[in-house]
Design a protein around this motif. Structure first.
Motif, mmCIF file in Angstrom:
data_model
loop_
_atom_site.group_PDB
_atom_site.id
_atom_site.type_symbol
_atom_site.label_atom_id
_atom_site.label_comp_id
_atom_site.label_asym_id
_atom_site.label_seq_id
_atom_site.Cartn_x
_atom_site.Cartn_y
_atom_site.Cartn_z
ATOM 1 N N ARG A 331 -16.976 -15.645 -37.104
ATOM 2 C CA ARG A 331 -17.184 -16.270 -37.891
ATOM 3 C C ARG A 331 -17.011 -15.968 -39.836
ATOM 4 O O ARG A 331 -15.986 -17.398 -40.259
ATOM 5 C CB ARG A 331 -18.524 -17.041 -38.144
ATOM 6 C CG ARG A 331 -18.879 -17.218 -37.095
ATOM 7 C CD ARG A 331 -18.311 -19.125 -37.065
ATOM 8 N NE ARG A 331 -18.686 -19.664 -37.514
ATOM 9 C CZ ARG A 331 -19.720 -20.688 -36.841
ATOM 10 N NH1 ARG A 331 -20.448 -20.458 -35.821
ATOM 11 N NH2 ARG A 331 -19.743 -21.668 -38.175
ATOM 12 N N SER A 335 -13.585 -18.177 -41.868
ATOM 13 C CA SER A 335 -14.034 -18.161 -43.547
ATOM 14 C C SER A 335 -13.344 -17.454 -44.219
ATOM 15 O O SER A 335 -13.103 -18.482 -45.200
ATOM 16 C CB SER A 335 -15.484 -18.370 -43.846
ATOM 17 O OG SER A 335 -15.510 -16.926 -43.856
ATOM 18 N N ARG A 473 -23.566 -21.724 -41.113
ATOM 19 C CA ARG A 473 -22.551 -22.653 -41.409
ATOM 20 C C ARG A 473 -23.939 -22.505 -43.083
ATOM 21 O O ARG A 473 -22.716 -22.215 -44.233
ATOM 22 C CB ARG A 473 -23.810 -23.637 -41.371
ATOM 23 C CG ARG A 473 -23.165 -24.559 -40.333
ATOM 24 C CD ARG A 473 -23.074 -25.378 -40.110
ATOM 25 N NE ARG A 473 -24.627 -25.947 -39.591
ATOM 26 C CZ ARG A 473 -25.005 -26.027 -38.362
ATOM 27 N NH1 ARG A 473 -24.552 -25.268 -36.799
ATOM 28 N NH2 ARG A 473 -26.586 -25.839 -37.722
ATOM 29 N N HIS A 476 -21.736 -19.281 -44.117
ATOM 30 C CA HIS A 476 -20.361 -19.850 -45.416
ATOM 31 C C HIS A 476 -20.562 -20.233 -46.735
ATOM 32 O O HIS A 476 -19.369 -20.168 -47.840
ATOM 33 C CB HIS A 476 -19.539 -20.954 -43.968
ATOM 34 C CG HIS A 476 -18.065 -21.530 -44.425
ATOM 35 N ND1 HIS A 476 -17.173 -20.756 -43.806
ATOM 36 C CD2 HIS A 476 -18.194 -22.763 -45.017
ATOM 37 C CE1 HIS A 476 -15.975 -21.826 -44.783
ATOM 38 N NE2 HIS A 476 -17.020 -23.042 -45.050
#
Length: 843
Positions: A331, A335, A473, A476
């Motif tokens: 992830r 990003s 999340r 990020h």
């Protein structure tokens, strides 16, 4: 009197009983008198707004027929302030006193040798603590209560209360140190981790009835904050309404094998606001302030980033953790934007990077990101956690300061023992680099990951795959550039002392993550402060009274933490830093690495002053599995089953030297770590037979053991701290045994100790072959066991007695002749040519 011990076989030898007996409790030990000392752990926390106050209660009971000293190694939140110790036993209550650590240890040791009940609480490092309780008389229950205050972490409209409950096994790198261990744990002290034996309690085998009763109750008083719902991700809980809020308690049957987490989601996104709270000292000549700063809306262009992603694939990351780590790392890669450059590193005891990508930083194109994710998808857990090399490589890739944002993202469980060395070694190379850490475990080493991230990065903790998406999340948002840098606080009526601000340096602000800054002020609690940041940002705040009685302790803990980190990395004069740490700790009553709480009951309960020492085994963290030494932690540490060391005396084949004269039991063997690939002396568990006295260097205290009847001096005609016949106490790791002096018909004269040491050392050094060494070693072993009590009674130094006790145990152990010869020369040389060594907490 004796206690019958049954050793339950471990996997690989015979089948475990389908249902262990009810009293099997702690791992592999079953006795007719019950379990080892720790009976219960009770937690009661009160959360008011975002402040917390926690009472941690440890209940010890002595089920054996002789006095005990119990040692328990446990975690606490690194950012919480431990403010009190209370001991309750036999209807008596003793409040602990905070003292400089060396003084507190001396008081404790003197109390134990004097037969008084005593307890001491020490911080081994941020997040790891030790409680010792001495002179627990048979059948007695002793309750130890620790109080701590803290503040809940608040991000993205939710607050989190986290209480770690178990210290996970940690990888211990480095070369073993000469001399005795400083603690009673199962890991050997090394040059990289000189206190390894103080942070490595023995580990229980899984699958047994609940060994320690756990109770957790949290009372939440919202204090005006609109709490929408509580949630606990790792424990089954029950929530009940109360007059001032609600109560959350853990369902019965929970085990002490994972962190306790309680998350409070707020219904109002504006529940926490930028504010300045002040609380005067009792004497009214100043006070403490807490400044909460919410991040402003992001403005301006975002700089390009150079990002190095470092993923831990070592053996401790097995199971769900490596899967979650791969997903988290992927992830992060996804990003990245085309304006970024990146590199990916994976490490255990080797350092790997994608073969399909060029060395160094590469552009974050779709093709390069795909190749990086493909590399990450093929990673599995293996090897040991050698973290220094990848962090150094990351620093090299990121280079010196430039126009681009430099970011390091580390994904790991943090289970390493050399935290201080890592922080010290990378301090220069990572200066100016924004470090973000992602901790993945149900018993994560959060203290280390928070220290590594510092005040300019972020630490995100993931305790399950179910929470990974939510955590990513957050990551990020954090991996991007901060929305405000260059934060500064200035007096504007309130006379703040800028040198007292904590944390230092002041943190940067990221979207959704407020920061808390504490400090001290002089004079009246009125006026304003002005906070400023880069690009002309500024804000003024008036002071408002705070009802948080723990505010001064919270500031003191944050200040001490900053000073301790500076001490570790060498940023300043160590003597001055130590003085400032001790002064702050003692003045504000918060525990530090240089101070300790000690409680002494002045009533004598054990006239002999002798105790057996037991180190409480702990559970293996949930989600971990037992592995053989050469596969778990690279052979340097393996989660040790509690059965190792319960087997009693070594077989005769492991003891080629002559046995002590008739009537004297074999010396207590010393705990050693052996590789399964190299040693034939492995026990039936597949682990080395870690035998030994577990004697630690503790303030010069001589090992305590019962004295033989009829000796001269001491209470009741006993020689202080002299050997005594075994009473059948199990030889678990951390239970002390002493060589038994033989009882010949005509006792030979006792030689002068100094002359004996010099003569024996000279004789050993003069030999050249194993054939010549064996008889000298036999003689040395017999002489020590024969004369040790007399030397001690004559006033021999406690450290000398302890080292000779240790040497006698090693001479009777399973090592080769050459190894025993080298240890004998090494110990005798240390005793005849002594060198001053710093206390382990100052190394």
């Amino acid at each position: 009197m004796s206690t019958t011990i049954d050793v339950i076989e471990t996997p690989g030898a015979t089948t475990l009983p389908a249902e262990p007996a009810e009293d099997a409790g702690l791992g592999c030990l079953r006795t007719e008198r019950g379990n080892l000392p720790l009976e219960a752990v009770d937690v009661h926390a009160t959360i008011t707004g975002l402040a917390s106050r926690t009472t941690l209660t440890q209940v010890f009971r002595n089920p054996h027929a002789e006095p005990l000293e119990a040692t328990y190694v446990f975690p606490l939140p690194a950012r919480a302030a431990v403010t009190g110790l209370r001991v309750e036993a036999d209807g008596r209550v003793v409040e602990g006193v905070l003292k400089e650590r060396g003084e507190a240890r001396a008081d404790y040791d003197q109390a134990i040798s004097g037969g008084k009940r005593a307890a001491i609480a020490e911080e081994e490092r941020p997040g790891v603590f030790t409680t010792r309780v001495g002179n627990l008389v048979p059948g007695e229950q002793v309750t130890v209560r620790l109080t701590l205050v803290g503040v809940l972490a608040y991000e993205d409209d939710a607050a989190e209360y986290r209480l770690p409950l178990v210290v996970a096994p940690r990888y211990i790198p480095g070369t073993p140190l000469a001399g005795g261990q400083v603690g009673d744990g199962v890991a050997q002290d090394t040059d990289a981790v000189p206190d390894a034996s103080r942070i490595s309690p023995p580990v229980l085998l899984p699958g047994f009835p609940d060994p320690v009763r756990l109770s957790v109750v949290v009372d939440v008083e919202p204090a005006g904050l609109p709490v929408a719902r509580p949630a606990s991700s790792l424990h089954a809980t029950v929530t009940e309404e109360t007059a001032t809020g609600f109560r959350v308690r853990v369902e019965p049957g929970a085990r002490v094998d994972r962190d306790f987490l309680l998350r409070l989601r707020f219904a109002d996104a504006g529940a926490v606001r930028t504010s300045l709270a002040v609380r005067p000292d009792e004497e009214g000549t100043g006070g403490t302030f807490a400044l909460t700063v919410l991040p402003p809306e992001p403005t301006g262009p975002v700089r390009g980033r150079d990002v190095v992603l470092v993923l831990d694939r070592s053996g401790s990351m097995g199971g769900w953790k490596v899967v979650a780590a791969r997903r988290a790392a992927s992830r992060v890669v996804d990003s990245l934007t085309t304006g970024d450059r990146f590199a990916v590193l994976a490490f255990d005891d080797r350092l790997d990077s994608p073969d399909t990508l060029p060395a160094g930083l590469v552009e974050a194109t779709d093709r390069n990101r795909y190749r990086a994710v493909e590399f990450l998808a093929g990673l599995g857990a293996r090897g040991s956690t050698e973290m220094l090399a990848p962090l150094r490589r990351a620093a090299e890739l990121l280079g010196a300061n430039g126009e681009r944002e430099r970011v390091l993202v580390l994904v790991t469980d943090g289970q390493v023992g050399d935290e201080d060395r890592l922080l010290r070694e990378v301090a220069t190379g990572l200066a100016g680099v924004r470090v973000h850490t992602v901790g993945i475990d149900r018993a994560v080493n959060a203290a280390f990951l928070q220290r590594l991230a510092g005040s300019t990065g972020r630490c995100e903790l993931v305790e399950s795959e179910d929470r990974l998406d939510e955590a990513m999340r957050h990551i990020h948002h954090r991996i991007g550039a901060p929305v405000l840098t260059g934060l500064a606080v200035h007096a504007a009526g309130l006379a703040i002392t800028e040198q007292t601000l904590a944390p230092t340096p002041l943190p940067d602000l990221f979207t959704g993550a407020p920061v808390l800054i504490t400090g001290r002020y002089a004079g009246e609690p009125t006026g304003e402060v002005e906070i400023t940041g880069d690009n002309g940002w500024r804000h003024r705040l008036p002071a408002t009274p705070s009802d948080n009685v723990g505010l001064a302790a919270l500031w003191a803990r944050a200040r001490v933490r900053d000073l301790e980190d500076r001490y570790v990395v060498g940023a300043g004069n160590p003597t001055d830093l130590e003085r400032r740490i001790v002064d702050t700790s003692l003045r504000f009553g918060v525990l530090s690495r240089f101070t300790a709480f000690v409680a002494v009951d002045e009533r004598v309960v054990n006239e002999s002053g002798t105790v057996r020492r037991v180190t409480q085994p702990v559970e293996l963290p949930d989600g971990w599995v037992h592995q053989a030494p050469d596969t778990a932690f690279g052979g340097s540490y393996a989660p040790a089953p509690a059965a190792a060391g319960f087997a009693g005396a070594m077989p005769a084949a492991a003891m080629p030297f002559a046995a002590p004269p008739a009537g004297a039991p074999a010396p207590a063997p010393r705990m050693r770590k052996l590789s399964a690939a190299r040693s034939p002396e492995l026990g039936r568990t597949g682990m080395p037979q870690r035998l030994g006295d577990g004697v630690g260097r503790r303030g010069g205290q001589a090992p305590n053991a019962p004295a033989p009847a009829g000796g001269g001096g001491g209470r009741g005609g006993q020689v202080p701290n002299a050997p005594a016949p075994s009473v059948g106490l199990p030889q678990v790791p951390g239970v002390v045994g002493r060589p038994q002096a033989p009882k010949p018909d005509v006792a030979p004269p006792t030689p002068d100790l100094a002359a004996f040491l010099s003569t024996e050392l000279a004789g050993l050094r003069a030999t050249r072959t194993p054939e010549a060494q064996v008889p000298l070693l036999v003689h040395l072993h017999e002489a020590i066991t024969r004369h040790l009590s007399a030397w001690e009674a004559a006033g021999a130094p406690a450290e000398t007695v302890r080292r000779l006790t240790e040497l006698a145990a090693e001479l009777a152990g399973p090592a080769t002749v050459e190894q025993r010869f080298q240890r004998a020369v090494e110990i005798l040389a240390e005793l005849t040519e002594p060198r001053r060594r710093k206390p382990f907490w100052k190394r």
